[in-house]
Design an enzyme around this catalytic site. Structure first.
Site, PDB file in Angstrom:
ATOM      1  N   ASP A   1       0.830  -1.211   0.000  1.00 25.09           N
ATOM      2  CA  ASP A   1       0.000   0.000   0.000  1.00 25.09           C
ATOM      3  C   ASP A   1       0.860   1.256   0.000  1.00 25.09           C
ATOM      4  O   ASP A   1       0.689   2.150  -0.832  1.00 25.09           O
ATOM      5  CB  ASP A   1      -0.882   0.030   1.259  1.00 25.09           C
ATOM      6  CG  ASP A   1      -2.209  -0.669   1.061  1.00 25.09           C
ATOM      7  OD1 ASP A   1      -2.795  -0.533  -0.011  1.00 25.09           O
ATOM      8  OD2 ASP A   1      -2.647  -1.350   2.001  1.00 25.09           O
TER       9      ASP A   1
ATOM     10  N   GLU B   1      -5.495   6.766   0.682  1.00 23.76           N
ATOM     11  CA  GLU B   1      -5.931   6.172   1.949  1.00 23.76           C
ATOM     12  C   GLU B   1      -4.860   6.258   3.028  1.00 23.76           C
ATOM     13  O   GLU B   1      -5.164   6.299   4.208  1.00 23.76           O
ATOM     14  CB  GLU B   1      -6.319   4.708   1.715  1.00 23.76           C
ATOM     15  CG  GLU B   1      -6.944   4.053   2.925  1.00 23.76           C
ATOM     16  CD  GLU B   1      -7.550   2.701   2.610  1.00 23.76           C
ATOM     17  OE1 GLU B   1      -8.153   2.110   3.517  1.00 23.76           O
ATOM     18  OE2 GLU B   1      -7.419   2.244   1.464  1.00 23.76           O
TER      19      GLU B   1
ATOM     20  N   ASP C   1      -6.491   4.504  -4.541  1.00 20.31           N
ATOM     21  CA  ASP C   1      -6.471   3.431  -3.556  1.00 20.31           C
ATOM     22  C   ASP C   1      -5.480   2.405  -4.093  1.00 20.31           C
ATOM     23  O   ASP C   1      -5.799   1.645  -5.003  1.00 20.31           O
ATOM     24  CB  ASP C   1      -7.852   2.809  -3.367  1.00 20.31           C
ATOM     25  CG  ASP C   1      -7.894   1.885  -2.153  1.00 20.31           C
ATOM     26  OD1 ASP C   1      -6.812   1.449  -1.706  1.00 20.31           O
ATOM     27  OD2 ASP C   1      -8.996   1.594  -1.662  1.00 20.31           O
TER      28      ASP C   1
ATOM     29  N   THR D   1      -7.968  -5.218   0.458  1.00 22.18           N
ATOM     30  CA  THR D   1      -6.826  -5.687   1.240  1.00 22.18           C
ATOM     31  C   THR D   1      -6.969  -7.147   1.658  1.00 22.18           C
ATOM     32  O   THR D   1      -6.031  -7.942   1.513  1.00 22.18           O
ATOM     33  CB  THR D   1      -6.655  -4.806   2.499  1.00 22.18           C
ATOM     34  OG1 THR D   1      -6.364  -3.469   2.093  1.00 22.18           O
ATOM     35  CG2 THR D   1      -5.532  -5.317   3.371  1.00 22.18           C
TER      36      THR D   1
ATOM     37  N   LYS E   1     -16.011  -4.639  -7.902  1.00 24.51           N
ATOM     38  CA  LYS E   1     -17.437  -4.747  -8.235  1.00 24.51           C
ATOM     39  C   LYS E   1     -17.752  -3.879  -9.450  1.00 24.51           C
ATOM     40  O   LYS E   1     -18.499  -4.292 -10.361  1.00 24.51           O
ATOM     41  CB  LYS E   1     -18.301  -4.331  -7.038  1.00 24.51           C
ATOM     42  CG  LYS E   1     -18.221  -5.262  -5.830  1.00 24.51           C
ATOM     43  CD  LYS E   1     -19.193  -4.800  -4.753  1.00 24.51           C
ATOM     44  CE  LYS E   1     -19.144  -5.700  -3.519  1.00 24.51           C
ATOM     45  NZ  LYS E   1     -17.915  -5.509  -2.738  1.00 24.51           N
TER      46      LYS E   1
ATOM     47  N   ARG F   1     -26.175  -0.887  -2.561  1.00 24.84           N
ATOM     48  CA  ARG F   1     -25.563  -0.469  -1.300  1.00 24.84           C
ATOM     49  C   ARG F   1     -26.677   0.187  -0.490  1.00 24.84           C
ATOM     50  O   ARG F   1     -26.936   1.382  -0.635  1.00 24.84           O
ATOM     51  CB  ARG F   1     -24.402   0.504  -1.529  1.00 24.84           C
ATOM     52  CG  ARG F   1     -23.206  -0.127  -2.224  1.00 24.84           C
ATOM     53  CD  ARG F   1     -22.055   0.886  -2.400  1.00 24.84           C
ATOM     54  NE  ARG F   1     -21.614   1.426  -1.121  1.00 24.84           N
ATOM     55  CZ  ARG F   1     -20.731   0.843  -0.314  1.00 24.84           C
ATOM     56  NH1 ARG F   1     -20.196  -0.314  -0.664  1.00 24.84           N
ATOM     57  NH2 ARG F   1     -20.386   1.408   0.828  1.00 24.84           N
TER      58      ARG F   1
ATOM     59  N   ASP G   1     -13.003   4.494  -2.709  1.00 19.79           N
ATOM     60  CA  ASP G   1     -13.625   3.204  -2.989  1.00 19.79           C
ATOM     61  C   ASP G   1     -14.533   3.248  -4.210  1.00 19.79           C
ATOM     62  O   ASP G   1     -15.001   2.194  -4.677  1.00 19.79           O
ATOM     63  CB  ASP G   1     -14.445   2.729  -1.782  1.00 19.79           C
ATOM     64  CG  ASP G   1     -13.560   2.275  -0.630  1.00 19.79           C
ATOM     65  OD1 ASP G   1     -12.471   1.750  -0.899  1.00 19.79           O
ATOM     66  OD2 ASP G   1     -13.972   2.447   0.532  1.00 19.79           O
TER      67      ASP G   1
END
Length: 370
Positions: free
Chosen positions: A49, A72, A142, A147, A281, A295, A308
């Protein structure tokens, strides 16, 4: 005439390629042996990361010094742990050596990417990603989305998006573990276990209003782009054929019970496709491997992070997909690091021909709340 933001896209492709190869190399060095229980401040996934964010921001900042960055990670942990910082610095140096070698192998006149020259420059580059304002030009990233599944050798994404005054203009998302033939990206399945074991996966990209493309990620560069045609990527039109994509069951604070009720109201099996990474996704939706993503939070106090969703949403809408909040509003990326429930309550993302019926089913299910 080149499209607006074509230069930004060209650089985004290069830095996401470099970060994708870096993260996949870290993963292979582990031989998929790391588990969720081993994740800690000095875990290999954390190193990937940090290193990926450092090289992405450093390379972009060298070309666009007036731009802002949102990522992030911050460098606080590295400044407190010299051993951890040294391990991240080793990865950054390895990535720089690899980029120089790749440039020498190519004949396209590209100069090397500008990576941090010292460990302190690396820390400063990471900290440039702590921007909280999303006005003007802001690169959102990101470096490892997903993760938990990165750690098990499954699907993850390396994500980069250029926002201009909160509007997505450029997206580049590497999927180093996605097994896909870019020349025939139709009728495929996206699954945690369908991993590219020998290569580096694929990279999807888009410029706003210019469509979306997919390329192979090679060790030394990128393959030729293939434009994604929504008509050939679209999923089934019948309710019974709808594929609802879902996070790992029970591992989210979203209302999966209501997700299931919506799917069943439309005669669809639930869940259809299960993928942990949020950005993956959007990749599955963009490729037509799935049809619906819901969602549905339990209340408006729930928020989600910009990194995200930025980039993945642009890819999907560029192939004709529709993304709205539960109230029918467009997703607003201009309010800082978080997409807040009081601004955008939940999300519905679908292939266009089924949006209305899914939206109606969602409203009917939510009307039952007391």
């Amino acid at each position: 005439m080149p499209a607006e933001y074509s230069e930004e896209l060209a650089l985004a492709l290069r830095v996401v390629h470099a970060a994708s190869v870096l993260t996949k190399s870290v993963l292979r060095s582990l031989q998929n042996s790391v588990s969720a229980e081993t994740k800690a401040d000095d875990s290999p996934v954390t190193i990937a990361d940090f290193a990926a964010q450092a090289i992405i921001i450093s390379a972009l900042h060298a070309v666009y010094p007036a731009d802002a960055f949102l990522g992030e990670e911050s460098a606080d942990q590295l400044r407190e742990d010299e051993g951890l910082a040294d391990r991240v610095w080793q990865l950054v140096q390895q990535a720089q050596i690899s980029d120089v070698q790749h440039v020498q192998q190519r004949e396209n006149g590209h100069a090397s990417l500008i990576f941090p020259a010292t460990k302190e420059e690396m820390l400063d580059a990471i900290d440039r990603g702590t921007n909280a304002q999303l006005k003007g030009r802001v690169w959102v990233m990101d470096p490892v989305d997903g993760t938990a599944t990165f750690m098990t050798g499954n699907q993850y994404a390396v994500c980069l998006c250029l926002l201009v005054d909160g509007v997505q203009q450029v997206a580049a998302i590497g999927c180093p573990n996605l097994r896909l033939d870019p020349k025939n990206p139709v009728n495929l399945k996206v699954h945690e276990e369908l991993v590219d074991e020998t290569g580096f996966g694929v990279l999807l990209s888009a410029i706003r209003d210019e469509g979306a493309h997919v390329r192979s990620i090679l060790s030394h560069g990128l393959g030729e782009p293939s434009k994604l045609d929504f008509r050939s990527n679209a999923g089934g039109n019948d309710d019974k054929d709808l594929d609802f994509i879902e996070s790992t069951l029970g591992k989210t604070s979203l209302s999966q019970a209501e997700h299931k009720t919506v799917a069943e109201a439309l005669g669809a099996k639930w869940p259809g496709t299960v993928i942990w990474s949020q950005q993956m996704k959007y990749i599955a939706l963009t490729l037509g491997a799935t049809d619906v993503m819901l969602r549905l939070p339990l209340d408006k106090s729930r928020y989600t992070h910009v990194w995200d969703h930025a980039g993945g949403q642009l890819l999907f809408t560029e192939v004709g997909g529709i993304i709205k909040d539960i109230n029918g509003g467009s997703i607003d990326f201009s309010h800082g690091r978080r997409i807040l429930g009081d601004k955008n309550y939940g999300m519905i993302a679908t292939q266009p021909e089924v949006f209305d019926k899914v939206n109606e089913a969602v409203k009917a299910v939510l009307a039952r709340r007391t």
